[in-house]
Design an enzyme around this catalytic site. Structure first.
Site, PDB file in Angstrom:
ATOM      1  N   LYS A 117       0.841  -1.195   0.000  1.00 27.20           N
ATOM      2  CA  LYS A 117       0.000   0.000   0.000  1.00 27.20           C
ATOM      3  C   LYS A 117       0.869   1.236   0.000  1.00 27.20           C
ATOM      4  CE  LYS A 117      -4.509   0.813   0.270  1.00 27.20           C
ATOM      5  NZ  LYS A 117      -5.572  -0.141  -0.053  1.00 27.20           N
ATOM      6  N   GLY A 229     -20.497   6.905   3.191  1.00 28.98           N
ATOM      7  CA  GLY A 229     -19.383   7.177   2.270  1.00 28.98           C
ATOM      8  C   GLY A 229     -19.900   7.157   0.844  1.00 28.98           C
ATOM      9  N   TYR A 230     -19.552   8.187   0.054  1.00 21.97           N
ATOM     10  CA  TYR A 230     -20.102   8.267  -1.306  1.00 21.97           C
ATOM     11  C   TYR A 230     -19.001   8.564  -2.315  1.00 21.97           C
ATOM     12  CZ  TYR A 230     -24.428   8.387  -4.032  1.00 21.97           C
ATOM     13  OH  TYR A 230     -25.471   8.082  -4.888  1.00 21.97           O
ATOM     14  N   GLY A 231     -17.866   7.884  -2.136  1.00 19.09           N
ATOM     15  CA  GLY A 231     -16.781   7.967  -3.113  1.00 19.09           C
ATOM     16  C   GLY A 231     -16.988   6.916  -4.184  1.00 19.09           C
ATOM     17  N   ASN A 232     -15.893   6.371  -4.731  1.00 16.68           N
ATOM     18  CA  ASN A 232     -16.010   5.383  -5.809  1.00 16.68           C
ATOM     19  C   ASN A 232     -16.842   4.181  -5.374  1.00 16.68           C
ATOM     20  OD1 ASN A 232     -14.828   2.644  -6.890  1.00 16.68           O
ATOM     21  ND2 ASN A 232     -14.600   4.128  -8.539  1.00 16.68           N
ATOM     22  N   ALA A 233     -16.529   3.621  -4.194  1.00 17.23           N
ATOM     23  CA  ALA A 233     -17.236   2.406  -3.755  1.00 17.23           C
ATOM     24  C   ALA A 233     -18.697   2.706  -3.417  1.00 17.23           C
ATOM     25  CB  ALA A 233     -16.513   1.784  -2.561  1.00 17.23           C
ATOM     26  N   GLY A 234     -18.928   3.706  -2.580  1.00 18.47           N
ATOM     27  CA  GLY A 234     -20.289   3.990  -2.097  1.00 18.47           C
ATOM     28  C   GLY A 234     -21.246   4.405  -3.198  1.00 18.47           C
TER      29      GLY A 234
HETATM   30  N1  GLU Z   1      -7.247   0.192  -3.201  1.00 17.85           N
HETATM   31  C1  GLU Z   1      -8.049  -0.963  -3.493  1.00 17.85           C
HETATM   32  C2  GLU Z   1      -8.104  -1.890  -2.285  1.00 17.85           C
HETATM   33  O1  GLU Z   1      -7.975  -1.465  -1.166  1.00 17.85           O
HETATM   34  C3  GLU Z   1      -7.635  -1.646  -4.774  1.00 17.85           C
HETATM   35  C4  GLU Z   1      -6.244  -2.193  -4.797  1.00 17.85           C
HETATM   36  C5  GLU Z   1      -5.813  -2.656  -6.177  1.00 17.85           C
HETATM   37  O2  GLU Z   1      -6.600  -2.619  -7.095  1.00 17.85           O
HETATM   38  O3  GLU Z   1      -4.664  -3.057  -6.279  1.00 17.85           O
HETATM   39  O4  GLU Z   1      -8.379  -3.050  -2.414  1.00 17.85           O
END
Ligand code: GLU
Length: 427
Positions: A117, A229-234
């Site tokens: 990360k 949360g209303y970003g990409n996932a939400g």
């Molecule tokens: N950031 C995303 C996660 O937490 C995606 C990671 C990725 O696609 O490598 O799973």
């Protein structure tokens, strides 16, 4: 630049430092699996850490210095994989925890990848587009020797976008004078991105909710959901909960505040409102709702979809949802896990629920490596297969051992990473 981790200390009392939480979770899984000492040491610490400072020119000519990190937790199963987060409240321990969870996540999904990360302490909301581009390129210049398709592959995370991935890939390719799209995933389609990567995190999560409803014998059609949360996932989860599960989303929020409508929120209109105003707040056909009220709504499915430590021992008794689908990383503390388990709540843990993102990232890499691109139906089918298989493995482990789903996922993942380390002669 390359500073090896100095084995972070673990306090004996519980706290909400994400690294300490991740290490407690890993220690517990290793204990139950009776893993050898070398394996425990390797699993609970990062293999490599990079700490660096990025000096970036601002539009007014001044120079700003941003602390940045890349943590490569474990690559026994394959090259490191995980996003880069741009956030003002980022800490090195958060990035470490997220790298540990990536290691477990890729193992739960049985992807031939490890876990890593990245993070930069910055506030992208206060950077211009050219400043953001210079920051993104500076990150890659600092890391260029230690990332690559067979070393460590970054991707988007909180506040990083396909555009950021495109700048990063371009910087890497400029340094090495060759096209190498597999160095990073979550790219725009026109430069080697994958169809279906934009909504993959939410879509994978929705597939696991569908599977959970099957094992719980619940019919979700017409039932209610709330999204924190209303970003990409939400925001994608809002659409897909309606389109794929026929649910009614009655409350959503973002960092500015929340909105509630008993009759259900129209995702097209809420998303359009957010695009126009920068927030869901003030959406006309709704009432305001606080985060604690949203989390406590008596809905069928609650989607924590933002950051860590949202469900804790302070509010776990107030969660009324039947299913908690964790699209965020680390939203529930270990104390809250026990409370939810005792209260019969069905938690789909983050390292399973939000793994659709990294799964389609893996597909993106496979497509980049073969330079042959799949259609949408193929992506969706393969994502569904992976998510459904991982869900069944976690659910079966939980049932067999009489433990909650998070511990089951950790047991499954820790054993898989251990097997790879053992085969390599590391543990
Ligand atoms: N950031 C995303 C996660 O937490 C995606 C990671 C990725 O696609 O490598 O799973």
């Amino acid at each position: 630049m390359n500073i090896l981790s100095s084995s972070p200390e673990i306090p004996t009392h519980s706290d909400e430092n994400p690294l300490h939480i991740a290490q407690r979770q890993i220690d517990r899984a290793c204990e139950l699996l009776e893993l050898p000492v070398a394996a425990r040491k390797l699993l609970r610490q990062p293999l490599r850490e990079f700490h660096f400072l990025l000096s970036v020119q601002m539009d007014d000519g001044s120079l700003e210095v941003f602390p940045a990190y890349r943590i490569q937790w474990n690559d026994a199963r394959g090259p490191g994989k995980g996003g880069i987060r741009f956030h003002p409240q980022e800490t090195v321990d958060t990035v470490r925890a997220l790298a540990a969870w990536m290691t477990l996540k890729t193992a739960v999904l049985d992807l031939p990848l490890g876990g890593a990360k990245g993070g930069v302490i910055c506030d992208p909301k206060h950077l211009s587009t050219p400043e953001l581009e210079r920051l993104s390129r500076a990150y890659i210049r600092a890391m260029s020797q230690a990332i690559g398709p067979d070393i460590d592959i970054p991707a988007p995370d909180v506040y990083t976008t396909p555009q950021v991935m495109a700048w990063m890939m371009d910087e890497y390719e400029s340094i090495f004078s060759r096209r190498q799209p597999g160095v990073i995933t979550g790219k725009p389609l026109c430069v080697g991105g994958s169809i279906g990567r934009d909504d993959a995190t939410a879509r994978g999560g929705i597939y696991t909710v569908r599977e959970a409803a099957t094992v719980l014998k619940l019919d979700l059609k017409g039932k209610t959901a709330a999204i924190q949360g209303y970003g990409n996932a939400g925001s994608h989860a809002h659409r897909l909960a309606v389109e794929l599960l026929g649910m009614k989303v009655i409350a959503v929020n973002d960092s500015q505040g929340g909105i509630y409508a008993e009759s259900g929120l129209d995702y097209r209109k809420v998303q359009e409102h957010k695009r126009r105003t920068g927030s869901v707040v003030g959406y006309p056909k709704s009432e305001p709702i606080s985060t604690s009220d949203l989390l406590g709504l008596n809905v069928e499915v609650l989607f924590p979809s933002a950051l860590e430590n949202v469900i804790t021992e302070r509010n776990a008794e107030c969660i009324e949802a039947r299913i908690i689908a964790e699209l965020a990383n680390g939203p529930t503390t270990p104390e809250a896990d026990e409370i939810l388990h005792r209260r019969g709540k069905y938690v789909i843990p983050d390292i399973l629920c939000n793994a659709g993102g990294v799964t389609v990232s893996y597909f993106e890499q496979v497509q980049n490596a073969s330079n042959f691109y799949w259609d949408e139906a193929t992506i969706h089918r393969r994502l569904d297969d992976r998510m459904t298989t991982a869900f069944a493995a976690v659910h079966d482990t939980a049932t067999r051992h009489g433990v909650h789903n998070r511990l089951a996922a950790h047991l499954l993942a820790a054993r898989r990473v251990y097997e790879a380390m053992k085969a390599r002669g590391w543990a």
